[in-house]
Design a protein around this motif. Structure first.
Motif, PDB file in Angstrom:
ATOM      1  N   MET A  74      40.422  42.321  35.445  1.00 46.48           N
ATOM      2  CA  MET A  74      40.907  43.617  34.981  1.00 46.48           C
ATOM      3  C   MET A  74      41.778  43.417  33.747  1.00 46.48           C
ATOM      4  O   MET A  74      42.654  42.544  33.730  1.00 46.48           O
ATOM      5  CB  MET A  74      41.716  44.334  36.064  1.00 46.48           C
ATOM      6  N   ALA A 149      40.455  47.758  40.977  1.00 48.20           N
ATOM      7  CA  ALA A 149      39.135  47.122  40.887  1.00 48.20           C
ATOM      8  C   ALA A 149      38.805  46.542  42.245  1.00 48.20           C
ATOM      9  O   ALA A 149      39.643  45.876  42.869  1.00 48.20           O
ATOM     10  CB  ALA A 149      39.139  46.028  39.831  1.00 48.20           C
ATOM     11  N   ILE A 174      35.562  50.866  40.361  1.00 51.77           N
ATOM     12  CA  ILE A 174      36.802  51.168  39.662  1.00 51.77           C
ATOM     13  C   ILE A 174      37.327  52.490  40.204  1.00 51.77           C
ATOM     14  O   ILE A 174      36.555  53.416  40.464  1.00 51.77           O
ATOM     15  CB  ILE A 174      36.620  51.234  38.131  1.00 51.77           C
TER      16      ILE A 174
END
Length: 232
Positions: A74, A149, A174
């Protein structure tokens, strides 16, 4: 004080991922973008850049975690008022290198955010857990946002906070949510289980202009006013 929205593109195994977002206003705007990828275990990939309307955004966080069988990445990117274009709909484009089995991108736009130090509290979580959550240091007046995530597409729903998105991409997910800040810490919760990376932030309010809630009123008595025209 704050206004925002989020849109997500879920594209599988590609070097770029894009979405569009509409921005409005001109008062201390702030754009926050989450880019996630799920990679094969042992693969070395990178989030190279994120552009908004062709202009590079500033990367503020990079997090990576390798649960069994895959790697979860991420990155978080920002752009402040000085670099944002006029109101309209624009493209957010993320570029990646290496091999990714899934990528996704989410963008949030806000108004009335402090420009010097927009993010005043940050908290990061990486773990395998049931009912994931994040506690973000905050004070009243902040807006707390969190991006998640997930290395799977198991069932996930928001528990505490306002859900902005929950989208899957080839067995990855997500998600994002927001909540008004409280004293001490503000918690955002989801219901579900799996392997997660969560990054939460507290956004500081800006200096609101042109919207005084209690205007200053001065009075003056004039017994013998001079001639002429006056504007008060």
């Amino acid at each position: 004080l704050f206004s925002g929205n989020l849109s997500v593109a879920a594209i599988t195994a590609t070097s770029t991922v894009s979405t569009s977002i509409s921005i409005t206003g001109s008062n201390e705007r702030f754009l926050l973008v989450y880019l996630i990828s799920k990679d094969p275990s042992g693969a070395v990939g990178a989030h190279v850049k994120v552009n908004f309307d062709g202009t590079g955004m500033t990367k503020i966080n990079t997090e990576s975690w390798a649960p069994a069988g895959s790697r979860l990445n991420m990155t978080v990117w920002q752009m402040k008022e000085a670099n944002l274009p006029a109101s309209g709909t624009y493209t957010v484009l993320g570029s990646l290198s290496g091999n990714h089995t899934a990528v996704a991108l989410g963008a949030m736009h806000f108004q009335g955010v402090a420009q010097g130090t927009p993010l005043v509290g940050t908290h990061f979580v990486e773990q395998s857990m049931t009912d994931p959550y994040v506690n973000v240091p905050s004070v009243p007046g902040n807006l707390v946002v969190a991006g998640l995530a997930q290395a799977a597409n198991d069932a996930l729903s928001i528990s505490t906070g306002t859900e902005r998105v929950a989208t899957t991409s080839n067995n990855a997910r997500i998600a994002a949510a927001s909540r008004s800040g409280t004293a001490g810490n503000t918690r955002i919760d989801w219901v579900g289980s799996g392997n997660y990376i969560i990054l939460g932030y507290a956004l500081a309010p800006g200096t609101v202009t042109g919207n005084a809630s209690t205007p200053l009123v001065r009075t003056k008595s004039i017994t013998s006013p001079p001639r002429g025209q006056y504007r008060v």
